[in-house]
Enzyme design. Sequence first.
Site, PDB file in Angstrom:
ATOM      1  CB  SER A 197      -0.934   0.014   1.212  1.00 43.13           C
ATOM      2  OG  SER A 197      -1.942  -0.967   1.083  1.00 43.13           O
ATOM      3  CG  LEU A 220     -11.817   9.842  -4.237  1.00 32.76           C
ATOM      4  CD1 LEU A 220     -12.284  11.120  -4.934  1.00 32.76           C
ATOM      5  CD2 LEU A 220     -11.636   8.715  -5.261  1.00 32.76           C
ATOM      6  CD  GLU A 253     -15.572  14.175   0.979  1.00 34.34           C
ATOM      7  OE1 GLU A 253     -15.023  15.036   0.278  1.00 34.34           O
ATOM      8  OE2 GLU A 253     -16.744  14.268   1.384  1.00 34.34           O
ATOM      9  N   GLY A 294     -17.732   6.906   0.299  1.00 33.65           N
ATOM     10  CA  GLY A 294     -16.682   6.023  -0.161  1.00 33.65           C
ATOM     11  C   GLY A 294     -16.955   5.553  -1.577  1.00 33.65           C
ATOM     12  NE  ARG A 353     -10.956   0.509  -8.121  1.00 35.72           N
ATOM     13  CZ  ARG A 353     -11.866   1.338  -8.603  1.00 35.72           C
ATOM     14  NH1 ARG A 353     -11.980   1.509  -9.922  1.00 35.72           N
ATOM     15  NH2 ARG A 353     -12.662   2.005  -7.784  1.00 35.72           N
ATOM     16  NE  ARG A 359       0.534 -29.588  15.511  1.00 31.48           N
ATOM     17  CZ  ARG A 359       0.652 -29.213  16.774  1.00 31.48           C
ATOM     18  NH1 ARG A 359       1.847 -28.830  17.229  1.00 31.48           N
ATOM     19  NH2 ARG A 359      -0.385 -29.184  17.583  1.00 31.48           N
ATOM     20  CD  GLU A 419      -6.535   1.366  -4.171  1.00 30.09           C
ATOM     21  OE1 GLU A 419      -6.325   0.801  -5.252  1.00 30.09           O
ATOM     22  OE2 GLU A 419      -5.624   1.745  -3.412  1.00 30.09           O
TER      23      GLU A 419
END
Length: 390
Positions: free
Chosen positions: A97, A137, A139, A143, A249, A274, A369
């Site tokens: 990100s 962008l 708020e 969205g 994206r 395991r 996004e």
Amino acid sequence: MSTVAPLDLAALDTLLSDDEKAVRASVRQLCTERIDPFVAEWFEQGTIPGIRDLAKELGSLGVLGMHLEGYGCAGMTATEYGVACLELEATDSGIRSLVSVQGSLAMFAIWKWGSEEHKQQWLPAMAEGTAIGCFGLTEPDHGSDPGSMRTTARRHGEDWILDGQKMWITNAPVADVAVVWAQTDEGVRGFVVPTDSPGFSAPEIKHKMSLRASITGEIVLDSVRLPDSAAFPDVRGLKGPLACLNEARYGIVWGAMGAARSSLQAALSYAVERTQFDKPIAAFQLTQQKLADMSLEYTKGLLLAIHLGRLKDAGTLRPEQVSLGKLNNVREALEICRTARTILAANGISLEYPVIRHMNNLESVLTYEGTVEMHTLVVGQALTGIPAFR
């Protein structure tokens, strides 16, 4: 015949060029040496200590705005950028990100829509990582419907006055520059806002349970005065911000597969090591079914990412195809992480393993996004020709 690679059963590596593999190796080396040993602690602390130093290292590697041309950017292909996003998110979604918001949102917006002055002032420093950017962008109340944003920009003499609030903005508390979208009498317009402007503040958002190794904040604009030159000169309406979101994206299509691969790898290693009932749990049919299903969905998602990368490099990638990739790959990556968690059982919730961290992160990636619902409707409109957004 050569032995099959457990994490590449379909031999998709043969679809990558030497240059793409070199990018992958360089990004993986930086992540292995610089980030992997610390990222679980960063996640637990809810921050990235030394984020500016890390940004400079990422800049030195050339991954900030790496798919852009000129102004100090590396000018690499879309597929090379995708491969980098996969490796970054295999480390942590928050790291991807950081790079994605810097390069595909803030830098791309300036590169695509900015004036020459904007580009010269900001892009070289952002490519180096000496300046950090954010993208305003979303708020608090808007969205999925950015056209209803309440942030405004009004003319006052030769200047603009910005008022409003943005929410869930990656990098905002540490950014040097913010790309802010606002309603004006001329429609939605974008502005390049130095974060030291009087009236600008970016309080950090705390108490997140996802993307914790990422610095997230609000943007508060209290009568921020900017010269007319701060506005993007030509673009009007939502075309501006939506073009930027489409770039970001695309990176998610690849990045989600990085989180999936990391979780699959952790589950496979754990299942072999395991022991229960005197044999490794990998020997049980139900465990093998889980591993096979995870491998299948990872393979399909990676194949889709590579195909979309080729389309983007050819200049033919369409927004609905990006929606298809984002919708599928994030959804399937999240299911892979959840299934991997069941194989690790109680250990699956420990930060000693990457699985729960990826799983929590992808809950955010699933809806940012573009939510699942919005991308579903984009695909639905492409299939039927009928918009169903309202």
